[in-house]
Design a protein around this motif. Structure first.
Motif, mmCIF file in Angstrom:
data_model
loop_
_atom_site.group_PDB
_atom_site.id
_atom_site.type_symbol
_atom_site.label_atom_id
_atom_site.label_comp_id
_atom_site.label_asym_id
_atom_site.label_seq_id
_atom_site.Cartn_x
_atom_site.Cartn_y
_atom_site.Cartn_z
ATOM 1 N N PHE A 34 0.745 -1.385 -0.020
ATOM 2 C CA PHE A 34 -0.130 -0.018 0.329
ATOM 3 C C PHE A 34 0.443 1.416 0.089
ATOM 4 O O PHE A 34 0.581 2.562 -0.197
ATOM 5 C CB PHE A 34 -0.770 -0.292 0.844
ATOM 6 C CG PHE A 34 -1.694 -1.089 1.307
ATOM 7 C CD1 PHE A 34 -2.839 -1.342 0.164
ATOM 8 C CD2 PHE A 34 -2.008 -2.093 2.009
ATOM 9 C CE1 PHE A 34 -3.985 -2.152 0.207
ATOM 10 C CE2 PHE A 34 -2.751 -3.188 1.878
ATOM 11 C CZ PHE A 34 -3.223 -3.460 1.414
ATOM 12 N N VAL A 35 1.887 1.397 0.547
ATOM 13 C CA VAL A 35 3.122 2.505 0.588
ATOM 14 C C VAL A 35 3.645 2.950 -1.068
ATOM 15 O O VAL A 35 3.510 4.263 -1.303
ATOM 16 C CB VAL A 35 4.246 1.994 1.508
ATOM 17 C CG1 VAL A 35 5.110 2.993 1.648
ATOM 18 C CG2 VAL A 35 4.250 1.311 2.172
ATOM 19 N N THR A 36 2.970 1.986 -1.890
ATOM 20 C CA THR A 36 4.701 2.278 -2.897
ATOM 21 C C THR A 36 3.144 2.035 -4.230
ATOM 22 O O THR A 36 3.830 2.688 -4.948
ATOM 23 C CB THR A 36 5.584 1.691 -2.924
ATOM 24 O OG1 THR A 36 5.393 -0.197 -2.981
ATOM 25 C CG2 THR A 36 6.517 2.191 -1.567
ATOM 26 N N MET A 37 2.378 1.218 -4.097
ATOM 27 C CA MET A 37 1.654 1.080 -5.155
ATOM 28 C C MET A 37 1.060 2.266 -6.239
ATOM 29 O O MET A 37 1.051 1.520 -7.251
ATOM 30 C CB MET A 37 0.240 0.478 -4.934
ATOM 31 C CG MET A 37 -0.647 1.300 -4.111
ATOM 32 S SD MET A 37 -2.188 0.169 -3.261
ATOM 33 C CE MET A 37 -2.582 -0.925 -4.757
ATOM 34 N N ASN A 38 1.450 3.921 -5.546
ATOM 35 C CA ASN A 38 0.620 4.329 -6.729
ATOM 36 C C ASN A 38 1.950 5.001 -7.687
ATOM 37 O O ASN A 38 1.552 4.953 -8.772
ATOM 38 C CB ASN A 38 0.561 5.708 -5.626
ATOM 39 C CG ASN A 38 -0.207 6.708 -6.634
ATOM 40 O OD1 ASN A 38 1.054 7.604 -6.742
ATOM 41 N ND2 ASN A 38 -0.808 7.257 -7.112
ATOM 42 N N ALA A 41 1.852 1.473 -9.798
ATOM 43 C CA ALA A 41 1.029 2.140 -10.885
ATOM 44 C C ALA A 41 1.341 2.654 -12.456
ATOM 45 O O ALA A 41 2.219 3.014 -13.630
ATOM 46 C CB ALA A 41 0.188 2.589 -10.324
ATOM 47 N N MET A 53 -4.739 -3.137 -10.164
ATOM 48 C CA MET A 53 -4.214 -3.217 -8.901
ATOM 49 C C MET A 53 -5.028 -4.483 -8.314
ATOM 50 O O MET A 53 -5.985 -3.460 -8.461
ATOM 51 C CB MET A 53 -4.093 -2.262 -8.120
ATOM 52 C CG MET A 53 -1.920 -2.426 -7.901
ATOM 53 S SD MET A 53 -1.692 -1.452 -9.346
ATOM 54 C CE MET A 53 -0.031 -0.917 -9.786
ATOM 55 N N SER A 54 -4.766 -5.467 -7.831
ATOM 56 C CA SER A 54 -5.590 -6.645 -6.989
ATOM 57 C C SER A 54 -5.101 -6.988 -5.938
ATOM 58 O O SER A 54 -4.389 -7.451 -5.715
ATOM 59 C CB SER A 54 -6.488 -7.123 -8.202
ATOM 60 O OG SER A 54 -6.663 -6.254 -10.276
ATOM 61 N N PHE A 55 -6.131 -7.429 -4.893
ATOM 62 C CA PHE A 55 -5.866 -8.208 -3.893
ATOM 63 C C PHE A 55 -6.926 -9.606 -4.225
ATOM 64 O O PHE A 55 -6.055 -10.310 -3.336
ATOM 65 C CB PHE A 55 -5.670 -7.492 -2.737
ATOM 66 C CG PHE A 55 -5.156 -6.283 -2.672
ATOM 67 C CD1 PHE A 55 -3.729 -6.664 -2.606
ATOM 68 C CD2 PHE A 55 -6.073 -4.916 -2.478
ATOM 69 C CE1 PHE A 55 -3.076 -5.355 -2.589
ATOM 70 C CE2 PHE A 55 -4.646 -3.629 -2.655
ATOM 71 C CZ PHE A 55 -3.584 -4.128 -2.703
ATOM 72 N N THR A 76 3.181 -5.006 3.104
ATOM 73 C CA THR A 76 2.469 -4.277 4.133
ATOM 74 C C THR A 76 1.251 -5.186 4.127
ATOM 75 O O THR A 76 0.186 -4.994 2.884
ATOM 76 C CB THR A 76 1.578 -2.854 3.868
ATOM 77 O OG1 THR A 76 1.917 -2.829 2.323
ATOM 78 C CG2 THR A 76 2.766 -1.797 3.962
ATOM 79 N N LEU A 77 1.251 -6.587 4.249
ATOM 80 C CA LEU A 77 0.874 -7.727 4.902
ATOM 81 C C LEU A 77 -0.239 -7.363 5.268
ATOM 82 O O LEU A 77 -0.056 -7.128 6.407
ATOM 83 C CB LEU A 77 1.563 -8.924 5.116
ATOM 84 C CG LEU A 77 2.612 -8.972 4.162
ATOM 85 C CD1 LEU A 77 3.849 -10.321 5.643
ATOM 86 C CD2 LEU A 77 2.590 -9.641 2.855
ATOM 87 N N LEU A 78 -1.931 -7.892 5.384
ATOM 88 C CA LEU A 78 -2.841 -8.059 5.824
ATOM 89 C C LEU A 78 -3.597 -10.093 6.201
ATOM 90 O O LEU A 78 -2.876 -10.641 5.658
ATOM 91 C CB LEU A 78 -4.098 -7.209 4.779
ATOM 92 C CG LEU A 78 -4.545 -6.079 4.457
ATOM 93 C CD1 LEU A 78 -5.201 -5.454 3.267
ATOM 94 C CD2 LEU A 78 -3.327 -4.597 5.674
ATOM 95 N N THR A 218 10.351 6.433 -1.358
ATOM 96 C CA THR A 218 10.114 5.207 -0.788
ATOM 97 C C THR A 218 9.596 4.418 -1.957
ATOM 98 O O THR A 218 8.867 5.229 -3.185
ATOM 99 C CB THR A 218 8.790 5.387 0.410
ATOM 100 O OG1 THR A 218 8.483 3.988 0.553
ATOM 101 C CG2 THR A 218 7.399 5.650 -0.636
#
Lengths: 289, 289, 289
Positions: A34-38, A41, A53-55, A76-78, A218
């Motif tokens: 989640f930190v760097t996904m922007n 992309a 992006m998908s989970f 950033t694991l859930l 980052t």
């Protein structure tokens, strides 16, 4: 093939990869932190590709059908990732899909370890990480158990604590394992550092240059992983990995020259990924062992 | 009312909407995807509003009490969204709250389909998507079952594969459905593309211009959806939708002229959203069918 | 100690904190909201530290072993946070780890309230919020039950609705509570506003300056919380809190002068965090009550 003609062929393939991405705008799908996904992309778009992006496993597997390749990053694991990621890796493998793994923080946390261990069987096509992560993954997969040259190391965190050269053996072992299990019969490993290293388990390529400012934003490594997946959509693993690393090295040098701090550096990096020519990328110094 | 006075009234309403947001800094709440939520918030702030993002139903429903409107975007789904989003849509509807839906990747994944189907009954006030998403949502909601002019299409992914004009009928049907079920008796649909299209189910407005660089940054569409919610806090749905689209078209043209790649384009876009005048926005070409 | 020598000592400690971060690149770990986590990480890097973000208790507790301090921010809650955050707070406390809390939107949603209430016993070392959040947290923890001067307030949302001065008493009570329960015997509270306020429960420090553009980008406050954690890795709580606030005030003034809207302001802010000198930061006006 002589070293010279090997190198000439490689440079031609790099030009092709960089241009093909820009001409065909391939989709690379990411399951990433989640930190760097922007930035992942935006870097894929700046390199000429497209991003999704998908989970959820159903989402990822559906999207993989229209994507040229995929990227998985274990930052950033859930909680649900523990079941979702092994299932996704299994299905990608079963469906013959290619994917790039970024083993962020390998060695930290038992959930991450369980996930990374599951990838030993349903392997990525490419692994890109820092030296500590590559060493940790090699150890975790037990690839060196019959090898007397295994270096000791400590868990990595998100910062590399080891030098790239310390990871050469681990990287080669990993690459050979990936190749052996690859649905397309090929694979590669990239170790990011002051001098990046790429290997297919046989040859080792050292790629000097780049900018130290990459460690002051980052997601430099994460987005390189994402762009490697973009290139994997149009080129074979070794060429994709080298092309993406060289693109990043050249773009980060241009960005450093144009910026006055980490804020303007990131902006200039995206601009440079967009503007650098395929020929500039392919003209980079490549040291082949 | 003549076409001229209709258009003059509309332009006056656009000026009012743009200025009212800047004067009253309304809060629009978002339940949106992880990739672009930072840009959504920053675009809402740059347009003059304020932002709050939430995922838990208790959090969203509490915040909706102090927000002027809401935005839901179905990218990057997590498992709990399957129950949370229908519950939120139901409660927003019951409480008479307005909201904007961005049906990102409509047609991909059974979880997303289940969520989007639940919105058929507890409808958004505005839907904004690309042509493929609008066509997919119309088909999913079965709005054209008695209509012989339904065009076929394939699931969209995050990239539009259809042209805006292919979505006119679907957009009008969707808009009529939204209006019929709206707690405020009004609704609108926007289709983003080379020429944006907005409809309230009766009139169709085509909004030329904008920048092709919008497709080279992630979240251009998502953040337009968020800014549409900001405008919905101060204007009725049709005016809010047209104002937000025109603001984006003018700002993206200014940003393209000032930038040299996707990195500097995004920076310049936020600056332009902040600096463009209400009069510049309202003076835009609007083609009314 | 006279006021003058107190102030001189403080300024020396500020110079030391700013420089030590740049020399030792300490790791501060964050469990923070999805909207602004990228800016939190980039701000920590720009200030000279390093960043790691985690959500799973096993991941957070493992990473806390190699981190110099930690940051928890309760924006964008997911369902599992309700159990994870109290567990993490308990373990950080048990292990004697320091952490900074940003009580974003304190008072909104029963899940957030349950989480914030659990921190009353396993306390953060520093709390940084806007006036409304500080007042809400003080009320939630019942710290003023024997105090006849308690001001009334309404829940905060993410925007401050109260002025900094209205939060002085609440901030002092909170700070005394943190100090009493701190594993290191020290704590501090920062209230962000037009004039920032910092207190250790005894002295009150007012820090004028900064830029109004900070309210026009998302994550200004969150990233200040993250950088406060970075400074907490090298300095005691009061010095860390004041240093981080002053760094932000000076950097935001420089950024405002160099930018022409919120897009270029954020870029310039990161550059200024990187470039501003320790001496410039320490020379700031500090009003001591």
């Amino acid at each position: 093939m002589s070293d010279d003609s090997f190198s000439a062929t490689l440079r031609k393939q790099i030009v092709q990869a960089v241009n093909r991405v820009r001409e065909t705008t391939p989709l690379a799908q990411s399951f990433t932190n989640f930190v760097t996904m922007n930035l992942v992309a935006n870097a894929q778009l700046a390199a000429g590709g497209t991003a999704a992006m998908s989970f959820l496993p159903d989402d990822v597997i559906d999207t993989a059908e229209i994507a040229g390749s995929n990227y998985i990053n274990v930052g950033t694991l859930l909680p649900f990732f523990k079941d979702a990621l092994p299932e996704i890796a299994y299905k990608l493998h079963k469906n013959g899909k290619t994917w790039v793994l970024d083993p962020v923080a390998a060695g930290i946390g038992k959930t991450r370890t369980a996930i990374l261990e599951s990838f030993r069987t349903y392997t990525p096509t490419i692994v890109r990480g820092n030296a500590s992560e590559i060493i940790a993954l090699d150890a975790m997969w037990g690839l060196a158990q019959n090898d007397s040259t295994v270096p000791g190391t400590r868990p990595a965190g998100v910062e590399a604590v080891d030098e790239v050269d310390a990871a050469v053996d681990a990287a080669k072992r990993l690459a050979r394992h990936l190749v052996k299990r690859s649905p397309i019969g090929a694979g590669a490993v990239a170790v990011s550092g002051a001098v990046d290293l790429v290997t297919d388990g046989e040859h080792v390529f050292r790629l000097p240059g780049g900018s130290a400012m990459m460690t002051k934003i980052t997601g430099a490594g994460c987005s390189l992983g994402g762009v490697t997946a973009t290139y994997l959509a149009v080129a074979e693993p070794l060429v994709a990995t080298i092309s993406a690393s060289l693109l990043y090295n050249r773009a980060s040098e241009i960005a450093e020259a144009k910026s006055s701090g980490p804020g303007s550096f990131q902006v200039a990096l995206l601009d440079a990924l967009w503007n650098v020519t395929a020929e500039e990328v392919a003209a980079s110094e490549i040291i082949i062992d």
